[in-house]
Design a protein around this motif. Structure first.
Motif, PDB file in Angstrom:
ATOM      1  N   SER A  35       1.576  -0.955   0.203  1.00  0.00           N
ATOM      2  CA  SER A  35       2.439  -1.748   0.836  1.00  0.00           C
ATOM      3  C   SER A  35       3.841  -1.934   0.180  1.00  0.00           C
ATOM      4  O   SER A  35       4.684  -2.184   0.708  1.00  0.00           O
ATOM      5  N   LYS A  36       3.524  -2.469  -1.029  1.00  0.00           N
ATOM      6  CA  LYS A  36       4.700  -2.914  -1.815  1.00  0.00           C
ATOM      7  C   LYS A  36       5.510  -1.605  -1.929  1.00  0.00           C
ATOM      8  O   LYS A  36       7.022  -1.897  -1.886  1.00  0.00           O
TER       9      LYS A  36
ATOM     10  N   PRO B  27       3.433  -1.378   6.752  1.00  0.00           N
ATOM     11  CA  PRO B  27       2.958  -1.381   5.513  1.00  0.00           C
ATOM     12  C   PRO B  27       1.418  -1.705   5.232  1.00  0.00           C
ATOM     13  O   PRO B  27       1.057  -1.286   4.211  1.00  0.00           O
TER      14      PRO B  27
ATOM     15  N   PHE C   7       9.243  -3.996  11.029  1.00  0.00           N
ATOM     16  CA  PHE C   7       7.905  -3.857  10.606  1.00  0.00           C
ATOM     17  C   PHE C   7       7.066  -4.550  11.434  1.00  0.00           C
ATOM     18  O   PHE C   7       7.098  -5.370  12.180  1.00  0.00           O
TER      19      PHE C   7
ATOM     20  N   VAL D  97       6.251   0.820   0.192  1.00  0.00           N
ATOM     21  CA  VAL D  97       6.787   0.855   1.565  1.00  0.00           C
ATOM     22  C   VAL D  97       7.809   0.042   1.566  1.00  0.00           C
ATOM     23  O   VAL D  97       8.971   0.361   2.105  1.00  0.00           O
ATOM     24  N   ILE D  98       7.440  -1.388   1.262  1.00  0.00           N
ATOM     25  CA  ILE D  98       8.500  -2.190   1.475  1.00  0.00           C
ATOM     26  C   ILE D  98       9.627  -2.280   0.655  1.00  0.00           C
ATOM     27  O   ILE D  98      10.807  -2.274   1.044  1.00  0.00           O
TER      28      ILE D  98
END
Length: 226
Positions: free
Chosen positions: A8-9, A152, A121, A11-12
């Motif tokens: 997730s991190k 994410p 998102f 992707v962000i």
């Protein structure tokens, strides 16, 4: 292999390199609570789009107020939920209306235009259901630039989300009933109406004022449980 949080991190941060602003479709459910926290730590501005079923329900507003107080870089835009077009056209607990049906993708595109923000998102996960699993697997095969919609949390499970919320001292999501995923939001659902009657009767009154015929859900529940 990366953990769901690491993924997730990544992707962000990939999107952050392209834009300092992002849209988040925020429901007040566990996925959007966790995702907002992750995004607010990276972007200069996060614009949360809250799609309401009935406007100004206190049990929902308190999550919005919490987010606005906790994150100085977060703002909210409230719009009618896209599913209301189906409800009003079909006449579900209301008088049918001749209106254009819209879908989530229509709201997403409208909000991108309204805010001037390219990336939206959404807190959907493969573990939610089969349709989302198929959708998100297809999404992973395509470049983000094909839609500029970002997911994410795609590799997370419900337990991962709840653990993140607890560790980061975020507000626990509402659970309207014992059924799985009854925290997904307000709708014409007996669990929701019973929960509101017990916990937020003023919110229930607002819904019944907007859709008087939905009182039938409680009539039927009370008759079955008398």
């Amino acid at each position: 292999m990366s953990t769901p949080l690491e993924h997730s991190k990544k992707v962000i941060r990939t999107i952050r390199q392209k834009s300092n602003r992002a849209i988040l479709f925020y429901s007040g459910g566990k996925d959007s609570i966790a995702l907002l926290d992750l995004m607010a730590k990276e972007f200069e501005e996060v614009v949360c789009i809250f799609m309401y079923f009935v406007k100004d329900l206190e049990h929902v507003n308190k999550y919005i107020r919490f987010s606005q107080a906790k994150y100085s870089n977060v703002k909210f835009i409230e719009v009618p939920h896209w599913i209301l077009s189906q409800i009003h056209r079909s006449g579900m607990f209301c008088v049918p209306q001749k209106i254009r049906l819209i879908k989530l993708k229509d709201v997403i595109e409208a909000m991108k235009i309204k805010t001037g923000i390219q990336y939206a998102f959404i807190g959907e996960k493969k573990a939610d259901n089969m349709n989302r699993r198929i959708k998100l697997r297809q999404y992973e095969l395509e470049a983000i630039s094909t839609t500029n919609n970002v997911y994410p949390l795609s590799n997370w499970r419900d337990g991962d989300v709840l653990t993140y919320i607890e560790k980061n001292k975020l507000p626990k999501p509402i659970n309207y009933g014992k059924k799985k995923n009854r925290s997904v939001g307000v709708f014409f659902d007996t669990d929701v109406f019973v929960w509101l009657r017990q916990n937020y009767p003023d919110d229930l009154e607002k819904i019944l004022k907007a859709y008087p015929l939905s009182q039938k859900l409680l009539f039927d529940y009370d008759r079955q449980n008398s």
